[in-house]
Motif scaffolding. Structure first.
Motif, PDB file in Angstrom:
ATOM      1  N   LYS A 102       0.838  -1.187   0.000  1.00  0.00           N
ATOM      2  CA  LYS A 102       0.000   0.000   0.000  1.00  0.00           C
ATOM      3  C   LYS A 102       0.879   1.244   0.000  1.00  0.00           C
ATOM      4  N   PHE A 103       0.230   2.404  -0.170  1.00  0.00           N
ATOM      5  CA  PHE A 103       0.959   3.653  -0.034  1.00  0.00           C
ATOM      6  C   PHE A 103       1.393   3.794   1.425  1.00  0.00           C
ATOM      7  N   ALA A 104       2.696   3.985   1.637  1.00  0.00           N
ATOM      8  CA  ALA A 104       3.257   3.848   2.977  1.00  0.00           C
ATOM      9  C   ALA A 104       3.447   5.151   3.731  1.00  0.00           C
ATOM     10  N   PHE A 105       3.267   6.319   3.077  1.00  0.00           N
ATOM     11  CA  PHE A 105       3.685   7.572   3.691  1.00  0.00           C
ATOM     12  C   PHE A 105       2.530   8.433   4.193  1.00  0.00           C
ATOM     13  N   ASP A 106       1.377   7.816   4.328  1.00  0.00           N
ATOM     14  CA  ASP A 106       0.222   8.523   4.898  1.00  0.00           C
ATOM     15  C   ASP A 106      -0.631   7.474   5.599  1.00  0.00           C
ATOM     16  N   ILE A 107      -0.829   7.625   6.904  1.00  0.00           N
ATOM     17  CA  ILE A 107      -1.531   6.599   7.678  1.00  0.00           C
ATOM     18  C   ILE A 107      -2.991   6.470   7.249  1.00  0.00           C
ATOM     19  N   ALA A 108      -3.537   7.470   6.580  1.00  0.00           N
ATOM     20  CA  ALA A 108      -4.936   7.406   6.145  1.00  0.00           C
ATOM     21  C   ALA A 108      -5.161   6.266   5.155  1.00  0.00           C
ATOM     22  N   TYR A 109      -4.104   5.851   4.427  1.00  0.00           N
ATOM     23  CA  TYR A 109      -4.257   4.826   3.402  1.00  0.00           C
ATOM     24  C   TYR A 109      -4.162   3.415   3.969  1.00  0.00           C
ATOM     25  N   LYS A 110      -3.757   3.283   5.222  1.00  0.00           N
ATOM     26  CA  LYS A 110      -3.640   1.950   5.822  1.00  0.00           C
ATOM     27  C   LYS A 110      -4.988   1.261   5.957  1.00  0.00           C
ATOM     28  N   ASP A 111      -6.033   2.042   6.111  1.00  0.00           N
ATOM     29  CA  ASP A 111      -7.373   1.485   6.294  1.00  0.00           C
ATOM     30  C   ASP A 111      -8.174   1.460   5.001  1.00  0.00           C
ATOM     31  N   LEU A 112      -7.492   1.642   3.876  1.00  0.00           N
ATOM     32  CA  LEU A 112      -8.153   1.606   2.571  1.00  0.00           C
ATOM     33  C   LEU A 112      -7.656   0.406   1.769  1.00  0.00           C
ATOM     34  N   PRO A 113      -8.497  -0.163   0.915  1.00  0.00           N
ATOM     35  CA  PRO A 113      -8.056  -1.300   0.101  1.00  0.00           C
ATOM     36  C   PRO A 113      -7.157  -0.850  -1.045  1.00  0.00           C
ATOM     37  N   THR A 114      -6.438  -1.801  -1.598  1.00  0.00           N
ATOM     38  CA  THR A 114      -5.682  -1.587  -2.828  1.00  0.00           C
ATOM     39  C   THR A 114      -6.516  -2.106  -3.988  1.00  0.00           C
ATOM     40  N   THR A 115      -6.669  -1.298  -5.018  1.00  0.00           N
ATOM     41  CA  THR A 115      -7.495  -1.678  -6.165  1.00  0.00           C
ATOM     42  C   THR A 115      -6.656  -1.665  -7.432  1.00  0.00           C
ATOM     43  N   GLU A 124     -12.381  -8.575 -30.372  1.00  0.00           N
ATOM     44  CA  GLU A 124     -13.107  -7.311 -30.491  1.00  0.00           C
ATOM     45  C   GLU A 124     -14.097  -7.062 -29.349  1.00  0.00           C
ATOM     46  N   ILE A 125     -14.039  -7.861 -28.290  1.00  0.00           N
ATOM     47  CA  ILE A 125     -14.850  -7.636 -27.096  1.00  0.00           C
ATOM     48  C   ILE A 125     -13.939  -7.092 -26.005  1.00  0.00           C
ATOM     49  N   THR A 126     -14.356  -5.995 -25.373  1.00  0.00           N
ATOM     50  CA  THR A 126     -13.574  -5.396 -24.290  1.00  0.00           C
ATOM     51  C   THR A 126     -14.015  -5.969 -22.957  1.00  0.00           C
ATOM     52  N   TYR A 127     -13.042  -6.492 -22.206  1.00  0.00           N
ATOM     53  CA  TYR A 127     -13.296  -7.020 -20.859  1.00  0.00           C
ATOM     54  C   TYR A 127     -12.618  -6.098 -19.851  1.00  0.00           C
ATOM     55  N   HIS A 128     -13.404  -5.621 -18.900  1.00  0.00           N
ATOM     56  CA  HIS A 128     -12.866  -4.808 -17.802  1.00  0.00           C
ATOM     57  C   HIS A 128     -12.867  -5.670 -16.549  1.00  0.00           C
ATOM     58  N   TYR A 129     -11.675  -5.816 -15.943  1.00  0.00           N
ATOM     59  CA  TYR A 129     -11.559  -6.636 -14.734  1.00  0.00           C
ATOM     60  C   TYR A 129     -10.828  -5.838 -13.671  1.00  0.00           C
ATOM     61  N   GLU A 130     -11.407  -5.799 -12.470  1.00  0.00           N
ATOM     62  CA  GLU A 130     -10.743  -5.124 -11.363  1.00  0.00           C
ATOM     63  C   GLU A 130     -11.049  -5.858 -10.066  1.00  0.00           C
ATOM     64  N   PHE A 131     -10.166  -5.675  -9.096  1.00  0.00           N
ATOM     65  CA  PHE A 131     -10.378  -6.271  -7.782  1.00  0.00           C
ATOM     66  C   PHE A 131      -9.719  -5.398  -6.726  1.00  0.00           C
ATOM     67  N   SER A 132     -10.255  -5.501  -5.503  1.00  0.00           N
ATOM     68  CA  SER A 132      -9.722  -4.752  -4.368  1.00  0.00           C
ATOM     69  C   SER A 132      -9.315  -5.730  -3.281  1.00  0.00           C
ATOM     70  N   VAL A 133      -8.154  -5.457  -2.664  1.00  0.00           N
ATOM     71  CA  VAL A 133      -7.623  -6.320  -1.618  1.00  0.00           C
ATOM     72  C   VAL A 133      -7.397  -5.491  -0.358  1.00  0.00           C
ATOM     73  N   PHE A 134      -7.848  -6.032   0.790  1.00  0.00           N
ATOM     74  CA  PHE A 134      -7.641  -5.367   2.075  1.00  0.00           C
ATOM     75  C   PHE A 134      -7.291  -6.429   3.111  1.00  0.00           C
ATOM     76  N   ASN A 135      -6.148  -6.241   3.791  1.00  0.00           N
ATOM     77  CA  ASN A 135      -5.664  -7.239   4.762  1.00  0.00           C
ATOM     78  C   ASN A 135      -5.564  -8.623   4.123  1.00  0.00           C
ATOM     79  N   GLN A 136      -5.075  -8.665   2.893  1.00  0.00           N
ATOM     80  CA  GLN A 136      -4.837  -9.880   2.121  1.00  0.00           C
ATOM     81  C   GLN A 136      -6.125 -10.628   1.784  1.00  0.00           C
ATOM     82  N   MET A 137      -7.271  -9.988   1.919  1.00  0.00           N
ATOM     83  CA  MET A 137      -8.542 -10.589   1.520  1.00  0.00           C
ATOM     84  C   MET A 137      -9.123  -9.810   0.344  1.00  0.00           C
ATOM     85  N   VAL A 138      -9.751 -10.536  -0.578  1.00  0.00           N
ATOM     86  CA  VAL A 138     -10.391  -9.896  -1.727  1.00  0.00           C
ATOM     87  C   VAL A 138     -11.751  -9.367  -1.275  1.00  0.00           C
TER      88      VAL A 138
END
Length: 428
Positions: A102-115, A124-138
């Protein structure tokens, strides 16, 4: 089916990218030169080559790691369902097992997920895939497809498999979604259990080649990259750097390091087999007597130990270059100019621009410090700048989004002048 085309990639609260960054390969159609160095797929016009500029420590390598992190989650997810699998024994690098940074230089980001997110075009088909991880859980996962309209086919709103909604081509995975652990991606699990669409998307993600040119050794790749025909091509290129090379012998070794049964009655006694590959290189060189070649087939030097660093770097890149150019796909090169002459780097880039050497519209994304790569035949929408502020946050901006006083701008001079924000401050 040809290899997938990368449309965009994004990251938020990942490493030095605190705020969301979005990188796109879509050409800026508002500019007059938008069709130069591009190819068309469906309604999309895609840049063949993209440049990521930035000072030391600005976040260029972290940008490349966004690709690697998505691939890491895809690869590791099926292993999380194992109860007794010694995961640490399977991966020689502990970096593969570390929590997502995660971003390490602001404590506010510790409680936010990584996306993390990626958009790819397949048939010719567009697929959008995203996921968010917090405390090693999806904690969130989304997959959409767009041809004429956008359709949501996977949505997950918590770590629990019970909060996974599947539609369309992923609906067949409904009866098995209970195997998705909190730490695992649903898409990766569906691919492992032979859902055709999930398997197609996961393989497309895994096929993106990310190469760090600062690393002098060759990472293992597919054995087809070392066929006799390919090796002859490598030797022909390497002779330009070392004219004494006559032959090259590759020892490609693949061995099984672990085999583990999947502990569930639903999987028909299936197993996950983990393999390790290594690549050894031996070269034969000419021997001369007063300028006359008297003998070949000698091994006066050890390739990785005694050959010049530039020659090794060139060889490191060749299997990936030929793979991508011959089959299509995406190649990400971190510090493309590292150890290589500028003219050679420009020649590599030109291979992707030329339709004859790039018949399958392979894409090249490269990070660099070298402003001389940006010449008159490079569009502003091909060039991206990474900069870091005083709070340690990295930002990614496209040059075509910047306002210039004239339509025709010498980008090389602009970079050298520091006007684009990608030069370092004076260190000393």
């Amino acid at each position: 089916m040809e290899r997938a085309i990368l449309k965009s990639i994004s990251a938020e609260n990942f490493a030095s990218f605190a705020e969301k960054i979005v990188f796109s390969c879509i050409a800026d159609e508002s500019k007059k030169e938008h069709k130069m160095n591009t190819f068309k797929i469906g309604d999309n016009i895609i840049n063949k080559v993209s440049y990521i500029y930035g000072a030391n420590g600005s976040g260029k390598t972290f940008f490349c790691k966004v690709f690697r992190e998505i691939q890491r989650m895809v690869v590791l997810s099926p292993l999380f369902m194992m109860k007794k699998l010694p995961i640490k024994d399977l991966f020689p690098s502990e970096d593969l097992l570390k929590p997502m940074p995660k971003f390490a230089f602001d404590i506010a980001y510790k409680d936010l997920p990584t996306t993390l997110g990626i958009d790819i075009i397949i048939d010719e088909i567009t697929y959008h895939y995203e996921f968010s991880v917090f405390n090693q859980m999806v904690v969130y996962e989304l997959l959409t497809k767009k041809y004429r309209r956008t359709e949501k086919i996977l949505e997950r709103t918590s770590p629990s498999f019970e909060d996974i909604i599947l539609k369309s081509e992923l609906k067949s995975f409904e009866d098995n979604k209970h195997v998705v652990k909190k730490e695992a991606l649903c898409l990766a699990m569906a691919a492992m259990l032979n859902n055709d669409l999930a398997d197609t998307i996961v393989n497309a993600i895994k096929e993106i080649n990310v190469v760090n040119m600062t690393y002098p050794r060759l990472d293992p790749t597919e054995i087809e990259a070392f066929s006799e025909e390919r090796i002859k091509k490598y030797v022909k290129v390497l002779k330009k750097a070392d004219p004494t090379i006559r032959e090259m012998h590759i020892n490609y070794k693949e061995e099984e390091v672990a085999r583990q049964k999947i502990e569930s009655d639903d999987f028909e006694n299936r197993e996950i087999i983990q393999k390790k590959t290594t690549v050894g290189v031996k070269t034969e060189h000419a021997l001369y007597d007063h300028g006359l070649e008297i003998e070949s087939g000698t091994d006066q030097i050890e390739f990785f130990k005694d050959e010049s660093l530039g020659t090794i770097k060139l060889f490191t890149a060749l299997p990936y270059l030929f793979d991508i150019l011959e089959k299509g796909g995406v190649l990400v090169l971190d510090e493309i100019e590292n150890g290589l002459h500028l003219s050679l780097v420009k020649e590599i880039i030109s291979l992707f621009i030329n339709e004859k050497t790039n018949p399958h519209n392979a894409q090249l994304i490269c990070t660099t410090h070298q402003p001389l790569l940006v010449s008159n035949d490079v569009k502003k929408d091909q060039v991206w700048v990474i900069s870091k502020d005083k709070f340690g946050k990295s930002f990614l901006k496209r040059l075509s989004d910047k306002n210039f006083s004239r339509a025709k701008v010498n980008l090389t001079n602009k970079i050298l002048e520091g006007a684009l924000g990608c030069n370092p401050e004076k260190f000393f």
